[in-house]
Every structure is written in structure tokens, then in C-alpha cells.
Design a protein around this motif. Structure first.
Motif, mmCIF file in Angstrom:
data_model
loop_
_atom_site.group_PDB
_atom_site.id
_atom_site.type_symbol
_atom_site.label_atom_id
_atom_site.label_comp_id
_atom_site.label_asym_id
_atom_site.label_seq_id
_atom_site.Cartn_x
_atom_site.Cartn_y
_atom_site.Cartn_z
ATOM 1 N N LYS A 92 17.455 69.142 9.837
ATOM 2 C CA LYS A 92 18.272 70.205 9.236
ATOM 3 C C LYS A 92 19.560 69.653 8.658
ATOM 4 O O LYS A 92 20.094 70.170 7.676
ATOM 5 C CB LYS A 92 18.582 71.265 10.297
ATOM 6 N N TYR A 93 20.086 68.594 9.254
ATOM 7 C CA TYR A 93 21.337 67.987 8.794
ATOM 8 C C TYR A 93 21.101 66.498 8.556
ATOM 9 O O TYR A 93 20.367 65.846 9.302
ATOM 10 C CB TYR A 93 22.446 68.158 9.833
ATOM 11 N N THR A 94 21.729 65.993 7.502
ATOM 12 C CA THR A 94 21.713 64.553 7.230
ATOM 13 C C THR A 94 23.145 64.048 7.254
ATOM 14 O O THR A 94 23.977 64.470 6.442
ATOM 15 C CB THR A 94 21.077 64.252 5.869
ATOM 16 N N LEU A 95 23.432 63.165 8.193
ATOM 17 C CA LEU A 95 24.793 62.680 8.381
ATOM 18 C C LEU A 95 24.915 61.245 7.898
ATOM 19 O O LEU A 95 24.055 60.403 8.190
ATOM 20 C CB LEU A 95 25.180 62.744 9.859
ATOM 21 N N ARG A 96 25.985 60.971 7.165
ATOM 22 C CA ARG A 96 26.280 59.603 6.759
ATOM 23 C C ARG A 96 27.284 58.930 7.699
ATOM 24 O O ARG A 96 27.418 57.718 7.705
ATOM 25 C CB ARG A 96 26.832 59.597 5.338
ATOM 26 N N ALA A 97 27.995 59.755 8.453
ATOM 27 C CA ALA A 97 28.980 59.236 9.404
ATOM 28 C C ALA A 97 29.137 60.253 10.517
ATOM 29 O O ALA A 97 28.723 61.422 10.389
ATOM 30 C CB ALA A 97 30.320 58.996 8.716
ATOM 31 N N LEU A 98 29.705 59.814 11.619
ATOM 32 C CA LEU A 98 29.967 60.750 12.709
ATOM 33 C C LEU A 98 30.999 61.779 12.263
ATOM 34 O O LEU A 98 32.043 61.419 11.714
ATOM 35 C CB LEU A 98 30.493 60.012 13.938
ATOM 36 N N PRO A 99 30.757 63.062 12.467
ATOM 37 C CA PRO A 99 31.751 64.082 12.110
ATOM 38 C C PRO A 99 32.940 64.001 13.051
ATOM 39 O O PRO A 99 32.850 63.384 14.128
ATOM 40 C CB PRO A 99 30.973 65.390 12.296
ATOM 41 N N PRO A 100 34.080 64.592 12.673
ATOM 42 C CA PRO A 100 35.230 64.621 13.581
ATOM 43 C C PRO A 100 34.871 65.280 14.908
ATOM 44 O O PRO A 100 34.391 66.410 14.935
ATOM 45 C CB PRO A 100 36.271 65.433 12.802
ATOM 46 N N ILE A 101 35.085 64.542 15.982
ATOM 47 C CA ILE A 101 34.717 65.009 17.314
ATOM 48 C C ILE A 101 35.988 65.269 18.116
ATOM 49 O O ILE A 101 36.875 64.422 18.178
ATOM 50 C CB ILE A 101 33.833 63.970 18.032
ATOM 51 N N GLY A 114 30.313 72.431 8.702
ATOM 52 C CA GLY A 114 30.610 73.697 8.063
ATOM 53 C C GLY A 114 31.164 74.657 9.090
ATOM 54 O O GLY A 114 32.062 74.312 9.876
ATOM 55 N N ASN A 115 30.598 75.864 9.170
ATOM 56 C CA ASN A 115 31.026 76.846 10.162
ATOM 57 C C ASN A 115 30.099 76.886 11.365
ATOM 58 O O ASN A 115 30.154 77.804 12.173
ATOM 59 C CB ASN A 115 31.103 78.240 9.525
ATOM 60 N N ASN A 116 29.231 75.855 11.489
ATOM 61 C CA ASN A 116 28.329 75.779 12.634
ATOM 62 C C ASN A 116 28.896 74.768 13.624
ATOM 63 O O ASN A 116 29.057 73.587 13.300
ATOM 64 C CB ASN A 116 26.931 75.359 12.171
ATOM 65 N N TYR A 117 29.200 75.222 14.832
ATOM 66 C CA TYR A 117 29.827 74.389 15.842
ATOM 67 C C TYR A 117 28.780 73.921 16.865
ATOM 68 O O TYR A 117 27.905 74.693 17.292
ATOM 69 C CB TYR A 117 30.935 75.153 16.560
ATOM 70 N N PHE A 118 28.888 72.645 17.255
ATOM 71 C CA PHE A 118 27.984 72.037 18.220
ATOM 72 C C PHE A 118 28.791 71.542 19.409
ATOM 73 O O PHE A 118 29.916 71.042 19.255
ATOM 74 C CB PHE A 118 27.241 70.860 17.595
ATOM 75 N N ILE A 119 28.205 71.653 20.592
ATOM 76 C CA ILE A 119 28.868 71.172 21.793
ATOM 77 C C ILE A 119 28.130 69.958 22.321
ATOM 78 O O ILE A 119 26.898 69.882 22.261
ATOM 79 C CB ILE A 119 28.966 72.291 22.858
ATOM 80 N N CYS A 120 28.896 68.982 22.788
ATOM 81 C CA CYS A 120 28.352 67.725 23.300
ATOM 82 C C CYS A 120 28.669 67.651 24.788
ATOM 83 O O CYS A 120 29.846 67.709 25.160
ATOM 84 C CB CYS A 120 28.962 66.530 22.581
ATOM 85 N N SER A 121 27.660 67.486 25.594
ATOM 86 C CA SER A 121 27.852 67.439 27.050
ATOM 87 C C SER A 121 27.369 66.097 27.580
ATOM 88 O O SER A 121 26.276 65.627 27.224
ATOM 89 C CB SER A 121 27.083 68.564 27.730
ATOM 90 N N ARG A 133 28.245 77.680 18.428
ATOM 91 C CA ARG A 133 28.594 78.918 17.744
ATOM 92 C C ARG A 133 28.347 78.746 16.246
ATOM 93 O O ARG A 133 28.731 77.722 15.667
ATOM 94 C CB ARG A 133 30.068 79.283 17.962
ATOM 95 N N ASP A 134 27.725 79.742 15.662
ATOM 96 C CA ASP A 134 27.502 79.755 14.216
ATOM 97 C C ASP A 134 28.367 80.861 13.637
ATOM 98 O O ASP A 134 28.032 82.040 13.732
ATOM 99 C CB ASP A 134 26.021 80.002 13.912
ATOM 100 N N LEU A 135 29.496 80.495 13.061
ATOM 101 C CA LEU A 135 30.431 81.480 12.516
ATOM 102 C C LEU A 135 29.956 81.948 11.143
ATOM 103 O O LEU A 135 29.290 81.196 10.413
ATOM 104 C CB LEU A 135 31.836 80.885 12.404
ATOM 105 N N PRO A 136 30.303 83.157 10.761
ATOM 106 C CA PRO A 136 29.935 83.638 9.428
ATOM 107 C C PRO A 136 30.466 82.705 8.344
ATOM 108 O O PRO A 136 31.546 82.105 8.485
ATOM 109 C CB PRO A 136 30.600 85.015 9.347
ATOM 110 N N GLY A 137 29.722 82.580 7.262
ATOM 111 C CA GLY A 137 30.114 81.680 6.191
ATOM 112 C C GLY A 137 31.451 82.012 5.580
ATOM 113 O O GLY A 137 32.156 81.130 5.091
ATOM 114 N N GLU A 138 31.838 83.289 5.612
ATOM 115 C CA GLU A 138 33.101 83.699 5.003
ATOM 116 C C GLU A 138 34.274 83.654 5.981
ATOM 117 O O GLU A 138 35.399 84.055 5.655
ATOM 118 C CB GLU A 138 32.979 85.107 4.409
ATOM 119 N N ALA A 139 34.048 83.161 7.192
ATOM 120 C CA ALA A 139 35.116 83.084 8.191
ATOM 121 C C ALA A 139 36.210 82.125 7.735
ATOM 122 O O ALA A 139 35.939 81.027 7.248
ATOM 123 C CB ALA A 139 34.554 82.645 9.530
#
Length: 717
Positions: A92-101, A114-121, A133-139
Motif C-alpha cells: 500500500k505504501y512505497t517508502l524511499r526513506a524512514l518517515p519522521p519517527i 499523510g493523515n494516516n498515523y501508525f504506531i510502533c511498539s 488513526r486515519d484522520l480525514p483528508g481535510e483535517a
């Protein structure tokens, strides 16, 4: 106006005397420091909460990886590889680098795509990644309170909350245009940079509610569609009707909102919003519209009732609150208040009964930041100008005794990232000879480890000589500036000069950082045969209230006197051609440039003014009335500063530049000026940037600086 300052300038010592042959292209001069000529850095260098450990993204043979380094031994272990993250995310996602964590605690972190948040445990075999959390696109204006895992955001003019269980609450549902919730108010003055305030334990949500229905509509035209479309914004002009702001408190448990009883008049300013650590109270600094009287008030967070005024501050000119309260760690009843009451920005410790316990810092210098604290040592870690207005250094200060101790001795501009334990500081600094240094230091001062000493990305270029200059104002006040010599300087020649200036309130352009010139465009111009001069006059920031308030009720007068002292210095130099002086500035600097061209028309041969204020009656309430009072109270000051009435004085060549959708210094300022030029048969040059607000950014900025350069080449060469 500080938030729209176009050309940030840092100050340092002289560049190396040797010269290379390579010259900057215009693109390098304008964009290079953020692209091809960027300084080395350590990516995503952050403290891990609750540990004396840092995390950092590094390159490995297997791709990027997030690693942890434990202090003081700096031992390293790998936490997350890009390949592992990609595997867990799937196609679903193609990453070229680690996103800001970002860390939540030492076991959990999160990132957003984007507005889709992922948690790392953290797990026994690595990290588990899952959608959070998947926030609305217009948030917009998203605020995440990491400790309680609450999200708040706005859509349009309304406010929403996602609680820890994932339930979405509609906090406001105002349908009428002109009612705005959860956004910045008072046009981002008074240190305001948002309108959402989650309580410390996440049980409540405070927010600004702004009613601007009574404010005049102002048209902003979008020229990118046919026919052009008009967007009506609310713009409160000086001396005219302003908006009204209240503070709401939403309780997710009951679904109800109360509003604080902040009283009247309703066009006062609500600043320094602060929750008490126990969530029982909210503290507000209320500033009257005249901005000369402040009340620090306490309110019941559950009922909104006013409880008491802790103290008041007054000043015959203005009081300028810029910070919220900082509660002393571990205490519900003691806090730190920022104040300029003794003439300089310092820190004061109060209890919640309103009793002053002690002044923490004092002296003829200012505190610019509280970077962290140590509860066990009762210390704050601050940034200040104690050594010099041109430097920034890190200090520890005991909040009870006021004992001050400097961390590090290297001259330059330092910033501090303090560990949550209060034991270590990441010290990032630079000066004219040091592009970037990152040191790790203990807050006891007994341990230091260098993490990075960046190479000079400009080493291959032909660099100008830079000279520190101090000039005395009429009252003897030292004014700091810098003189940039043409490359291949020949003392027997006469050179044209460009004076760059800002010289407005709340801004400091001269400081000790990298590059020494402060801006590679200056060096580009020095490579092409110009002397560049820039100086900080009275009215600018971080020199104390006397220095700043020297321009009160007469903007553009004292500042010009100081800048003309700089001109006199330039004329005293044997290599300066006094018949070929140019001046350039943006925003307040555009006002200053135009003022000099009209009020002292014999000095400069040409000028370039970007986004200039031409008539302070047409600028916003909060900023203008602080420094000028209202047009009704100070008609002489407004008239003296009004440039629309002075176009007949123009003798030199003047280029005005403006963005067509500028909602800060509205386009009408320069349009009205051009109309006055037409009416008075005065020639002026004019250029607009369609679709730009108060700044020209990105690749189009290369076009802007080429336009400015060409203008000076045409009239000064």
C-alpha cells in the motif's frame, strides 16, 4: 510581522581570507543552503523519553535504519530498518526513506504517512507496526497529545477530538461564516501559534473560539481561474473593528462545552493559555486592546468561572506577552512567568496565590528560550544573549537561587535539546567558521562528546571578506552590523553598495551563525562587484525594551536615523562610491526602503521594496496599535509614516514587488502607491507575483532574486 520575514540573516566572524575560483549560480545563492549546499546533519536526532539515550536515522548497507545510542558510552543498537518497515506496511505504501519517527515513551513511537498515523511498539523480535488513526483528508491544525494518545484537529471552521479509545467527538458545529474554532487568533501575535490546548491528562480540550463576523471583509483575488474568483477574508485594520475571542473547554465524558468568563470589552486579547498540571484551572493573560495593561487570571476549568487575578503588569507604551506559563516540575502551585518589566525579557517564579517568590534571571540581556529542566537539581536550561546580543548560549539556572552556569564555551548560535531526565543536552551550534557542530554534553558540565563537526559545503567557492561593524546611534547606543567586501577587492577602486535592511520590531537579523555573510545572495552580489552592508537599528528585537521602544508612535523615523548613521559610515570608506548606493528590504524592510527613498531622496540612487507597508492605517490591529497606538490617538505619527503622501519626493529609481494574494500586507498598499505615482506624474517600477502571499518561495524565489539583481545591475553598475 516576524512570521513573514523574508531574508533571515545570521552573523559571524570574518570568512577565510583565501579565495577559490568557483562562483555561485543564482540558484545556488538562493536555494543552495537547503539543497545542494546544505550542511551535514544527523537525521532525526531525538531523545528517547525516560532514558539517557538518543535515537538517530543512519545509512547502512541494508538501507536506512533507526538506531539507539546509549549515553555516556554511546553504544549503539538497531531498532528499526527501512526494509522491515516496508515489509510490515506491505504494497500500500512505497517508502524511499524512514518517515519522521516521534517517541511516545521508550517502548512506543509513531509516524504519519499523510493523515494516516501508525504506531510502533517494541517487541522481543523487533518492532510491531500497526495502523493507529486515519484522520480525514481535510483535517488541518492536527494536535497529538502523545502522553494520552488524543488527537484534535479542525475541518473548516470546526473542531474535532479523537479520544484514546478511537472515538471521534464533534466538539463544535458552527455553520455560520465568521465563527472560527480551534485555530490561531489575534493574527498570530503574542506568541500564539495554535488554537488547541489539550489538558495534561487528556480529560479536557480547551480551544479558541473567534467571532470575526463584525470585522470588515477584504477581497483576495485568485487570478488562476477564469473568471478570477474572489475570496473574502476578515482583515481588522488599525483603529477599526477587531474580532472577539473566547476560550471554550470541552469535556469528552459529558460531551458539553463551557466558556471561560473572560469579561469585557470583548475585543481584548486572550494570551498565554496554560492548564494547571492537575487540570483544575486554566490561566489566561488578558491584555487590553490598548496593550498597556495585562491581567494574569485564574479560571475554574470545569465551570469557566473567574477565580482571581494573580497579578497585573502595566507599561506606559506597551506590554508584550509572548509565552505561556511553565509550571515547576512536580508542583501544581508554582510556575515561571516571562516578563520584560525590568527592561529585559527575564524569568520570574510565582505561586498560584499570585506571590512573587523570586526573579530567576536578571541582567542587561534577554532569555530567548526555556529548553528543558531538571527536577532533581531544580534547574532550568535556557538560551540567552548574556555573552552578546549576537550569540546564543545554553545556561543552567537554579529556579530558587538564580545561580547561573554556562554550558559550553564556543562562540556562536547554540540551540539545546534537553533529555527528559535532565542529565544531558544536545548542543547544536554554528558560527562563521563552523558550519554545524553537534555536541552531547552533560548538564553537570563534566562530560562532552562530539557527534558531528560538519565539513564546509562552501569551501570550493570564492568567498568575500566579512567585517564586523559597530556604529553609535545619536544617543550613543551601539548598533551592530556587517560589511561584506567585493571578492578580489581592490582598495584603489570605488564600488557600488547595497544596503539590506529590515529594522522592524520583533526581528533580529544580525547574529553569529553560518554562513558568516548570513545569506548567499549577499555573497553572490559580492562576487559580482558589490559592497553589501546590513545593520540592526533601534526598534529591533533582543536588545531590551529601551532599544525596542525607541520607535514607539513614530515607526520609520528613529530607524531611518540609525540607518543613515550606517550610510555616513559607508561614505567615510574610501572604496565606497557614494553616488551608487542602493537599498533593499522586504515587509517592514520594504516600508523602510520606500521610506528612505521618499523621506531622504538624496541618499540612494535606487531601491527595491518587497511587500511594503505604505500606510499603517491599512495594517492589522494587533501589531500596529502596539507600536503606533490607533490612528485616532496618534494622527501625527501615522501621517509622518504615510508614504502615499510623499510620492512627489522620489528622485531615484524604485522597484516595488508584491504578491497578488498577500493577506498580511495587502496588495492594496502598493496598488495605492502606484495610483499616487500616476496622479502625481511620478515614474515607479512595479512587479507582481501572481498567486503568492507575503513571500515568494521555492523555485520562483530564484526568479525574484534575479529580478532584484538585474535592477541593481541596471542602475548601480
Amino acid at each position: 510581522m516576524i512570521r513573514f520575514f523574508l531574508l533571515f540573516v545570521s552573523f559571524s566572524f570574518c570568512a577565510p581570507a583565501f579565495a577559490q575560483q568557483k562562483q555561485f549560480t543564482m540558484e545556488e545563492a538562493v536555494l543552495g543552503m537547503n539543497t545542494s549546499l546544505a550542511r551535514e546533519d544527523l537525521k532525526q536526532l531525538n531523545w528517547i523519553p525516560g532514558e539517557n539515550s538518543i535515537s538517530e536515522v543512519v545509512k547502512t548497507p541494508y538501507g536506512g535504519a533507526l538506531v539507539r545510542r546509549k549515553l555516556p558510552q554511546i553504544s549503539t543498537d538497531t531498532l528499526l530498518r527501512l526494509s522491515e518497515l516496508q515489509k510490515q506496511l506491505g504494497s500500500k505504501y512505497t517508502l524511499r526513506a524512514l518517515p519522521p519517527i516521534e517517541w511516545i515513551d521508550n517502548k512506543e513511537a509513531f509516524f504519519a504517512l499523510g493523515n494516516n498515523y501508525f504506531i510502533c511498539s517494541a517487541a522481543a523480535n523487533g518492532w510491531n507496526i500497526k495502523e493507529w488513526r486515519d484522520l480525514p483528508g481535510e483535517a488541518e491544525n492536527v494536535v497529538l497529545q502523545k502522553s494520552t494518545k488524543r488527537f484534535a484537529y479542525t475541518i473548516g471552521n470546526n473542531l474535532y477530538l479523537i479520544d484514546a479509545a478511537g472515538k471521534t467527538h464533534t466538539v463544535t458545529s458552527d455553520k455560520e461564516a465568521g465563527i472560527v474554532n480551534g485555530r490561531s487568533v489575534h493574527r498570530n501575535e503574542f506568541g500564539i501559534d495554535g488554537g488547541i490546548f489539550l489538558s495534561p491528562k487528556g480529560n479536557y480540550l480547551a480551544f479558541y473560539r473567534m467571532d470575526e463576523r463584525m470585522v470588515e471583509d477584504y477581497p483576495i483575488v485568485n487570478w488562476n481561474v477564469t473568471p478570477a474568483a474572489v475570496h473574502l477574508t476578515k482583515y481588522p485594520f488599525a483603529g477599526r473593528t477587531s474580532h472577539e475571542v473566547t476560550l471554550g473547554v470541552y469535556n469528552p465524558s459529558s460531551g458539553k462545552t463551557i466558556f471561560l468568563d473572560t469579561g469585557t470589552p470583548k475585543d481584548h486579547y486572550l494570551t498565554s493559555v496554560t492548564w494547571s498540571p492537575d487540570e483544575q484551572f486554566i490561566y489566561l493573560a488578558i491584555l487590553n486592546r490598548e496593550q498597556n495593561h495585562l491581567w494574569l487570571n485564574q479560571y475554574n476549568a470545569r465551570t469557566g468561572a473567574f477565580i482571581k487575578t494573580l497579578f497585573e503588569e502595566t507599561d506606559p507604551k506597551y506590554v508584550h506577552p509572548q509565552h505561556s506559563l511553565t509550571f515547576i516540575p512536580g508542583k501544581n502551585d508554582e510556575f515561571i512567568w516571562w516578563s520584560q518589566r525590568d527592561g529585559f525579557m527575564h524569568l520570574y517564579r510565582y505561586n498560584t496565590r499570585g506571590k512573587l517568590l523570586n526573579q530567576i534571571t536578571k541582567g542587561d540581556w534577554v532569555v530567548t528560550e526555556i529548553a528543558g529542566e531538571s527536577e532533581k537539581r531544580k534547574e532550568l536550561y535556557i538560551i540567552s544573549t548574556k555573552e552578546s546580543p549576537l550569540d546564543r548560549h545554553i545556561y543552567s539556572v537554579n529556579w530558587e537561587s538564580g545561580k547561573l552556569r554556562r554550558l559550553g564555551s564556543d562562540p556562536g548560535t547554540h540551540s539545546a535539546g534537553v533529555s527528559t531526565t535532565g542529565d544531558y543536552v544536545i548542543d547544536r551550534w554554528s558560527n562563521g567558521n563552523a558550519p554545524r557542530v553537534i555536541d552531547m554534553v552533560s548538564t553537570t558540565g563534566k562530560w562532552k562528546q562530539n557527534l558531528l563537526t560538519a565539513k564546509d559545503p562552501l569551501a570550493a567557492y570564492q568567498r568575500p571578506k566579512i567585517e564586523n561593524v559597530t556604529i553609535k546611534a545619536d544617543d550613543g547606543t551601539p548598533l551592530y552590523g556587517k560589511l561584506i567586501y567585493p571578492v578580489n577587492f581592490d582598495a584603489t577602486k570605488k564600488y557600488p553598495v547595497i544596503v539590506y535592511l529590515y529594522n522592524g520590531p520583533n526581528v533580529q537579523i544580525i547574529s553569529n551563525g553560518f554562513p558568516a555573510s548570513g545569506n548567499l545572495w549577499y555573497e553572490y552580489m559580492a562576487q559580482h562587484g558589490y559592497v553589501i552592508f546590513t545593520m540592526e537599528g533601534r526598534g529591533s528585537a533582543n536588545r531590551g525594551m529601551k532599544f525596542e521602544q525607541a520607535t514607539f508612535r513614530k515607526l520609520g523615523t528613529v530607524e531611518m536615523e540609525d540607518q543613515l548613521k550606517g550610510v555616513a559610515y559607508l561614505k567615510s570608506l574610501p572604496f565606497v562610491d557614494a553616488s551608487r548606493l542602493g537599498v533593499h528590504g522586504w515587509s517592514y524592510g520594504g516600508f523602510m526602503t520606500t521610506s528612505l527613498m521618499l523621506r531622504h531622496p538624496e541618499v540612494f540612487k535606487c531601491g527595491v521594496a518587497g511587500g511594503p507597508v505604505m500606510d499603517w492605517k491599512m495594517y492589522e490591529v494587533m501589531y500596529t496599535e502596539r507600536y503606533m497606538d490607533t490612528p485616532q490617538e496618534n494622527p501625527e505619527g501615522y501621517e509622518e509614516a504615510n508614504l502615499l503622501t510623499k510620492v512627489k519626493n522620489l528622485k531615484g529609481k524604485l522597484l516595488l514587488i508584491h504578491g497578488t494574494i498577500d493577506s498580511t500586507v495587502v496588495w492594496q498598499h502598493s496598488v495605492n502607491f502606484v495610483k499616487q505615482c500616476v496622479d502625481n506624474n511620478v515614474q515607479v517600477d512595479y512587479f507582481v507575483y501572481p498567486g503568492y502571499e507575503h513571500n515568494v518561495r521555492g523555485r520562483d524565489r530564484v526568479h525574484l532574486m534575479q529580478k532584484i539583481t538585474d535592477y541593481f545591475d541596471e542602475y548601480l553598475k
